[in-house]
Design a protein around this motif. Structure first.
Motif, mmCIF file in Angstrom:
data_model
loop_
_atom_site.group_PDB
_atom_site.id
_atom_site.type_symbol
_atom_site.label_atom_id
_atom_site.label_comp_id
_atom_site.label_asym_id
_atom_site.label_seq_id
_atom_site.Cartn_x
_atom_site.Cartn_y
_atom_site.Cartn_z
ATOM 1 N N SER A 133 44.520 39.795 38.608
ATOM 2 C CA SER A 133 44.455 38.430 38.318
ATOM 3 C C SER A 133 43.140 37.470 38.777
ATOM 4 N N ILE A 134 42.464 38.449 39.802
ATOM 5 C CA ILE A 134 41.310 37.647 40.105
ATOM 6 C C ILE A 134 40.106 39.124 39.793
ATOM 7 N N VAL B 162 28.639 29.541 36.850
ATOM 8 C CA VAL B 162 30.033 29.035 36.149
ATOM 9 C C VAL B 162 30.991 29.788 36.255
ATOM 10 N N VAL B 163 31.579 28.972 37.077
ATOM 11 C CA VAL B 163 33.612 29.995 36.847
ATOM 12 C C VAL B 163 33.728 30.020 35.951
ATOM 13 N N PRO B 164 34.538 30.972 35.555
ATOM 14 C CA PRO B 164 35.021 31.698 34.268
ATOM 15 C C PRO B 164 36.277 30.779 33.873
ATOM 16 N N THR B 165 36.630 30.164 32.564
ATOM 17 C CA THR B 165 38.149 29.816 33.075
ATOM 18 C C THR B 165 39.215 30.927 33.049
ATOM 19 N N SER B 166 39.250 32.263 32.530
ATOM 20 C CA SER B 166 39.920 33.216 33.390
ATOM 21 C C SER B 166 40.407 33.951 34.678
ATOM 22 N N CYS B 167 38.863 33.268 35.618
ATOM 23 C CA CYS B 167 39.029 32.612 36.653
ATOM 24 C C CYS B 167 40.485 32.240 37.328
ATOM 25 N N ALA C 195 47.783 31.318 38.491
ATOM 26 C CA ALA C 195 48.308 32.675 38.575
ATOM 27 C C ALA C 195 48.699 33.168 39.826
ATOM 28 N N LEU C 196 47.728 33.805 40.719
ATOM 29 C CA LEU C 196 47.905 34.400 42.078
ATOM 30 C C LEU C 196 48.740 33.458 42.844
ATOM 31 N N ASN C 197 48.543 32.246 42.784
ATOM 32 C CA ASN C 197 48.565 31.334 43.814
ATOM 33 C C ASN C 197 50.774 31.086 42.963
ATOM 34 N N ASP C 198 51.171 31.120 41.723
ATOM 35 C CA ASP C 198 52.887 30.716 41.848
ATOM 36 C C ASP C 198 52.953 32.404 42.549
ATOM 37 N N CYS D 109 45.964 42.130 50.581
ATOM 38 C CA CYS D 109 45.378 42.774 49.869
ATOM 39 C C CYS D 109 43.345 42.166 49.009
ATOM 40 N N LEU D 110 43.278 40.832 49.256
ATOM 41 C CA LEU D 110 42.102 39.607 49.019
ATOM 42 C C LEU D 110 41.551 40.216 50.440
#
Length: 118
Positions: free
Chosen positions: A36-37, A49-54, A60-63, A77-78
């Motif tokens: 995810s990350i 710039v934060v990538p959209t995929s990031c 997704a990880l939050n979900d 893990c993080l």
């Protein structure tokens, strides 16, 4: 490029260590956290710039962490992954806001993931 490969190897090594000892009832694994990350790694190292995929991965990880055991496992893990990739803590902690995600904690080396609840 060689430095980045060494960091990815370090991440995988930490994943193997952490993945063997997470909460037994958690469905989330360090492998899924890393997946995810991974698009965020260059951003949390250097900014920009934060990538959209990031952001997609952060969302997704939050979900996936709606249950307390999953939240605690992802946090653990993080907590291991963030320093292993040389991430800037301020960039890490600013990422949820940039991705419009509300997380119940901020990263710090002293964060006690076992106290997090949903």
């Amino acid at each position: 490029m060689e430095n980045i490969n060494v960091k990815y190897v370090a991440v995988i090594m930490i994943w193997l260590v952490v993945n063997t000892g997470g909460p037994a009832s958690a469905a989330i694994t360090c492998g899924s956290v890393l997946t995810s990350i991974s698009p965020c790694i260059s951003y949390v190292q250097r900014g920009g710039v934060v990538p959209t995929s990031c952001c997609d991965g952060v969302k997704a990880l939050n979900d996936k962490t709606r249950a307390t055991p999953d939240l605690q496992a992802a946090c653990t893990c993080l907590k291991a992954l963030i320093p292993s990739v040389g991430a800037n803590a301020a960039l890490v902690n600013g990422l949820p806001a940039k991705c419009h995600v509300d997380l119940p904690y901020q990263y710090s080396p002293s964060l006690d993931c076992s106290k997090l609840t949903r």
